[in-house]
Design a protein around this motif. Sequence first.
Motif: not given
Length: 176
Positions: A116, A97, A95, A91
């Motif tokens: 992600t 997630l 991003d 990650a």
Amino acid sequence: MTQHLRRRVLGILALLGCLFGLMVWFGSLAPAPGVGAYPGSEELGTDYDAWVGDQVSLTGMVTDTDPLTISAEYGADEQVRLRVTDAAVDAQQGDSLSVYGVVEPDLTVRSLNAYTVPPGNYLYMYAVSFLAGLWVLGRIIRSWRLDETWSLVPRETPLGIGDFTTQSTQVEDHDA
């Protein structure tokens, strides 16, 4: 307006009302992990301690990578910051997630599965969806027409590109 058209419009409005009502009803359902409806950021943000030990499914923006921390929105512009452990993902900050895991004490989620989505993927998704929608609309216009009762009926011969240019020049010649 004919009686047939009135009934059709009322039927469409009734169906749209049902659709709206079902969306509101579905949004008000409580989490039910037994049927796959796991608690999310809304439940964790409002009463975190009630869900410790339970499975959760949520999505948040990565705010830190060491330790992996996400910020998940809930309510009216409120956020809960959660530390994610055991996530086997690379990650990056910014991003999105998505985590499925178990709620642990101290605002921690032990990940059972995580992935992600880079920010650029959302633009790609919307662009492809928009183009696909235009393609479907073109297919509908090419192969179907509305008759005098506003019913959708198939065309005897599908329209071609030349049919659109011919019709526009015929309208201009008729106006002259």
